[in-house]
Design a protein around this motif. Structure first.
Motif, mmCIF file in Angstrom:
data_model
loop_
_atom_site.group_PDB
_atom_site.id
_atom_site.type_symbol
_atom_site.label_atom_id
_atom_site.label_comp_id
_atom_site.label_asym_id
_atom_site.label_seq_id
_atom_site.Cartn_x
_atom_site.Cartn_y
_atom_site.Cartn_z
ATOM 1 N N HIS A 82 7.542 15.154 9.625
ATOM 2 C CA HIS A 82 6.196 15.231 9.068
ATOM 3 C C HIS A 82 5.475 13.896 9.173
ATOM 4 N N TYR A 83 5.749 13.165 10.221
ATOM 5 C CA TYR A 83 5.042 11.948 10.643
ATOM 6 C C TYR A 83 5.235 10.736 9.735
ATOM 7 N N ALA A 84 5.096 10.953 8.398
ATOM 8 C CA ALA A 84 5.239 9.851 7.435
ATOM 9 C C ALA A 84 4.368 8.654 7.795
ATOM 10 N N LEU A 85 3.140 8.918 8.208
ATOM 11 C CA LEU A 85 2.210 7.813 8.468
ATOM 12 C C LEU A 85 1.698 7.262 7.139
ATOM 13 N N PHE A 86 1.242 5.990 7.176
ATOM 14 C CA PHE A 86 0.666 5.394 5.965
ATOM 15 C C PHE A 86 -0.785 5.837 5.866
ATOM 16 N N ARG A 87 -1.059 6.673 4.856
ATOM 17 C CA ARG A 87 -2.357 7.333 4.771
ATOM 18 C C ARG A 87 -3.518 6.371 4.535
ATOM 19 N N ASN A 94 -1.366 1.115 11.089
ATOM 20 C CA ASN A 94 -0.087 1.818 11.073
ATOM 21 C C ASN A 94 0.834 1.282 12.157
ATOM 22 N N VAL A 95 0.287 1.173 13.361
ATOM 23 C CA VAL A 95 1.103 0.726 14.489
ATOM 24 C C VAL A 95 1.480 -0.750 14.327
ATOM 25 N N ALA A 96 0.552 -1.527 13.737
ATOM 26 C CA ALA A 96 0.796 -2.969 13.585
ATOM 27 C C ALA A 96 1.761 -3.281 12.441
ATOM 28 N N PHE A 97 2.021 -2.285 11.588
ATOM 29 C CA PHE A 97 2.786 -2.540 10.359
ATOM 30 C C PHE A 97 4.109 -3.259 10.612
ATOM 31 N N ASP B 165 3.956 12.406 -5.800
ATOM 32 C CA ASP B 165 3.384 12.965 -4.586
ATOM 33 C C ASP B 165 3.750 12.187 -3.328
ATOM 34 N N LEU B 166 4.077 10.924 -3.507
ATOM 35 C CA LEU B 166 4.350 10.051 -2.363
ATOM 36 C C LEU B 166 5.693 10.435 -1.754
ATOM 37 N N GLU B 167 5.686 10.841 -0.484
ATOM 38 C CA GLU B 167 6.926 11.298 0.128
ATOM 39 C C GLU B 167 7.899 10.141 0.290
ATOM 40 N N LYS B 168 9.165 10.480 0.108
ATOM 41 C CA LYS B 168 10.227 9.506 0.275
ATOM 42 C C LYS B 168 10.223 8.973 1.711
ATOM 43 N N GLU B 169 9.846 9.833 2.633
ATOM 44 C CA GLU B 169 9.866 9.468 4.052
ATOM 45 C C GLU B 169 8.961 8.285 4.368
ATOM 46 N N VAL B 170 7.845 8.190 3.642
ATOM 47 C CA VAL B 170 6.909 7.098 3.912
ATOM 48 C C VAL B 170 7.584 5.753 3.618
ATOM 49 N N GLU B 171 8.343 5.724 2.529
ATOM 50 C CA GLU B 171 9.061 4.492 2.206
ATOM 51 C C GLU B 171 10.184 4.230 3.194
ATOM 52 N N GLU B 172 10.843 5.308 3.630
ATOM 53 C CA GLU B 172 11.904 5.149 4.625
ATOM 54 C C GLU B 172 11.336 4.633 5.938
ATOM 55 N N PHE B 185 6.591 -2.032 -1.398
ATOM 56 C CA PHE B 185 5.884 -1.770 -2.648
ATOM 57 C C PHE B 185 4.425 -2.214 -2.553
ATOM 58 N N VAL B 186 4.215 -3.432 -2.080
ATOM 59 C CA VAL B 186 2.868 -3.995 -2.067
ATOM 60 C C VAL B 186 1.984 -3.342 -1.012
ATOM 61 N N LYS B 187 2.553 -3.069 0.161
ATOM 62 C CA LYS B 187 1.715 -2.598 1.270
ATOM 63 C C LYS B 187 1.647 -1.088 1.382
ATOM 64 N N VAL B 188 2.628 -0.385 0.840
ATOM 65 C CA VAL B 188 2.643 1.071 1.021
ATOM 66 C C VAL B 188 2.460 1.817 -0.305
ATOM 67 N N ILE B 189 3.272 1.460 -1.312
ATOM 68 C CA ILE B 189 3.228 2.237 -2.556
ATOM 69 C C ILE B 189 1.995 1.897 -3.384
ATOM 70 N N LEU B 190 1.737 0.592 -3.545
ATOM 71 C CA LEU B 190 0.642 0.171 -4.406
ATOM 72 C C LEU B 190 -0.721 0.708 -3.941
ATOM 73 N N PRO B 191 -1.047 0.605 -2.639
ATOM 74 C CA PRO B 191 -2.336 1.164 -2.213
ATOM 75 C C PRO B 191 -2.444 2.661 -2.493
ATOM 76 N N HIS B 192 -1.311 3.335 -2.430
ATOM 77 C CA HIS B 192 -1.310 4.778 -2.667
ATOM 78 C C HIS B 192 -1.659 5.101 -4.117
ATOM 79 N N ILE B 193 -1.169 4.285 -5.046
ATOM 80 C CA ILE B 193 -1.370 4.618 -6.461
ATOM 81 C C ILE B 193 -2.487 3.829 -7.121
#
Lengths: 353, 278
Positions: A82-87, A94-97, B165-172, B185-193
């Motif tokens: 399911h892609y798991a892109l950073f929304r 995303n690519v630069a991450f 709601d944040l999928e585990k896969e995004v962190e993986e 945490f700072v770049k992926v989780i925090l912006p989400h919440i």
């Protein structure tokens, strides 16, 4: 970069997900892990990536034991179903991450990052989408961005978990051809998981068939298709007719009928014949062959699909070229003898569920 | 031809919007207008002297300062709370989850009395803290404590579903790309919440500004030191200075409204950045 999977076992509670699995994957190969859902193929992929840990066994990347290493230190690219892109990030970000989170010492300069991301987006043919956000893309586009993101860190191996599973049939076909081309271009050792045998046979250099946590067979698509090693493989790859009979003097017998040549030891046997490996002989006059009656004919496309009923009521599926079928002049209700050109026989005890 | 009616694919806009406006007017706007009208009975000079006396200014400072600080503290601890409730399984989790809502349900006066009893000089915690020279009850810290207490559920309840709601896969995926736990945490989780955190902050802040019952028992209500604006308004009412009370209240309303508008705008801007559908 080669991958060696050595004696991996993994248990979830009482459920044995993987049971002593060993696979060697040479550098540069594209390998499919194929099996029914719940067979452990995704678990194996996650163990290679370091997203899951095995109870036993080792994972060697380029001869280097990485079993105890964290996912972020394995240099493995992972693409999720399911892609798991950073929304909240644009396609570009995303690519630069992967490049931007590198420790300062190893992090490329911003200009270099821009250049590399641009090149990757060109590679996946989506450079015109750099400023969009993932929610604005189609499924196929998202998966290609996910692939570009995984490739950005120049991984030693690329792992794809059902990469086309969430896409519709047409896009799926396009993308798997595209993945094959991409692999021929960049030659990174790749493993992808699928339950779609067509996908596995079409895309991969080699197929690993997995069932109930065990490897059933490893081989090129042609060899596993033509020479299945186990009843499971014969059954799983393509449609197949199954017969319970016995082998005597190199001949397969079903009841009082002698069906055709079959190698294998004498005794009770399970035989598999693919629909396109039959010959039809009109009438029941001759001795060799399995008598059956035509129940239904679907004559669409290049071949005719014929459904027949054996004298004991079991159904048999046969597929022959439409022209040949027309020449035979057969139709619904006609009696024919079935003569397999090729029979695969397994000892009855080895029969898989 | 000219009167060909256009139907929206989402029916009921007229009716729903009508109800919303009538409701908003009855419940919110009319009472607020009354506050404004009463205030207007004062002349400009009287108004200005009512809202700019040192005692009133000190109360504004305390009310808004403590409310912002309390909401800020609740953002940090509310996030940790939500994190624990979403991410981990532990015995008694259901109980902890239910306890979070207790500050909602408890009559505020009860909360105030309880806090005052515990943190007073002769209370169990107050006595302990006094040995270290820390006084909570009857100081501005007491006000802060009460406001933190009543604002806790807001951040937890707004962040919890978003975090779940944040999928585990995004962190993986982030980990697989080489990100450390902190970077993830700072770049992926925090912006989400963050939008949810802002909502929680705004609600906790709004609640704190208007809070009265739980604060007055622990604050000690020393003029210029630990006297909150709502108490000052009540005091003026008790002295039959209705216009003065509404004047103080209307300034408070305007400041609250501006702050909430800013938070909403900030949140809208963040949402818009990445949820714009094609």
């Amino acid at each position: 970069m080669s991958i060696a999977i050595r004696n991996i076992s993994k248990q979830f509670g009482a459920f044995k997900a993987l049971d002593d699995v060993s696979i060697e994957i040479p550098s540069g190969e594209l390998v499919a892990l194929l099996g029914p859902s719940g067979c452990g193929k995704t678990t194996l992929l996650r163990i290679i990536a370091g997203l899951e840990y095995a109870d036993q066994g080792q994972i060697l990347l380029a001869g280097d034991d990485t079993s105890a290493r964290h996912a972020r230190d394995r240099q493995v690219g992972f693409v999720f179903q399911h892609y798991a892109l950073f929304r909240h990030m644009s396609v570009f970000d995303n690519v630069a991450f992967g490049l931007r989170v590198k420790p300062r010492r190893y992090r490329p300069a911003e200009a270099e990052i821009r250049r590399r991301v641009k090149r990757l987006l060109e590679l996946v043919q989506l450079d015109w989408l750099a400023d969009r956000y993932p929610t604005q893309l189609s499924g196929g586009q998202r998966q290609r961005i996910a692939l570009a993101r995984a490739l950005a860190v120049e991984p030693k191996v690329l792992l794809l978990d059902e990469p086309f599973g969430a896409l519709d049939a047409k896009v799926r076909k396009e993308l798997r051809r595209w993945l094959r081309q991409l692999h021929d271009e960049i030659h990174v050792t790749s493993v992808f998981v699928t339950h779609d045998q067509e996908e596995a046979l079409e895309v991969s250099d080699r197929v690993v068939l997995i069932n109930k946590g065990k490897v059933e067979q490893i081989g090129t698509p042609e060899s596993v298709y033509d020479h299945p090693a186990t009843p499971f493989v014969a059954n799983f790859l393509g449609s197949v007719n199954l017969f319970h009979g016995r082998v005597e003097d190199g001949q397969l017998h079903l009841g009082e009928h002698q069906v055709g040549a079959a190698d294998g030891n004498d005794g009770k046997a399970v035989a598999f014949v693919r629909p396109h490996e039959f010959e039809l002989v009109p009438g029941w006059a001759e001795r060799d062959g399995l008598p059956a009656t035509i129940v239904r004919v679907v004559s669409v496309g290049p071949s005719a699909q014929i459904e027949l009923s054996r004298s004991d009521g079991e159904l048999v599926e046969v597929s022959i070229a439409r022209d040949s079928f027309r020449l035979l002049g057969l139709g619904k209700g006609d009696q024919v003898l079935l003569r397999p050109r090729h029979i695969r026989v397994f000892q009855a005890e080895a029969q898989a569920a | 031809m000219a009167s060909l009616k256009r139907f929206s694919p989402l029916p009921g806009f007229g009716l729903a919007m009508g109800y919303t406006l009538v409701y908003l007017t009855l419940i919110v706007l009319i009472p607020l207008t009354a506050v404004g009208a009463k205030t207007l009975t004062l002349g400009w000079d009287a108004f200005w002297s009512a809202v700019s006396s040192p005692r009133v200014l000190a109360s504004y400072q305390l009310s808004f300062g403590a409310s912002l600080l309390a909401a800020g503290i609740n953002v940090i601890f509310g996030l940790i709370f939500a994190w624990v409730l979403v991410r981990y399984r532990f015995p008694g989790k259901g109980l902890v989850d239910a306890l979070v809502d207790l500050p909602f349900a408890l009559p505020t006066a009860v909360a105030g009395i309880a806090l005052a009893t515990i943190y007073a000089e002769n209370g169990p915690v107050g006595e302990l803290l006094k040995r270290f020279g820390i006084e909570i009850a009857y100081t501005p810290y007491g006000v802060l404590l009460a406001l933190v207490f009543i604002g806790l559920p807001f951040v937890v309840r707004t962040v919890q579903p978003v975090l779940a709601d944040l999928e585990k896969e995004v962190e993986e995926a982030a980990a697989g790309l080489g990100a450390s736990r902190w970077q993830t945490f700072v770049k992926v989780i925090l912006p989400h919440i963050t939008p949810a955190l802002l909502t929680g902050f705004a609600m906790a802040f709004a609640r704190a500004v208007g809070e009265y019952g739980s604060v007055i028992f622990i604050a000690g209500n020393v003029p210029m030191v630990s006297e909150i604006t709502p108490l000052l308004i009540i005091t003026k009412l008790e002295q039959y200075d209705y216009a003065g009370a509404t004047a103080v209240a209307s300034v408070m309303l305007v400041i609250s409204f501006i702050l909430l508008l800013i938070i909403n705008a900030l949140q809208g801007w963040m949402q818009q950045r990445y949820t714009a559908e094609a």
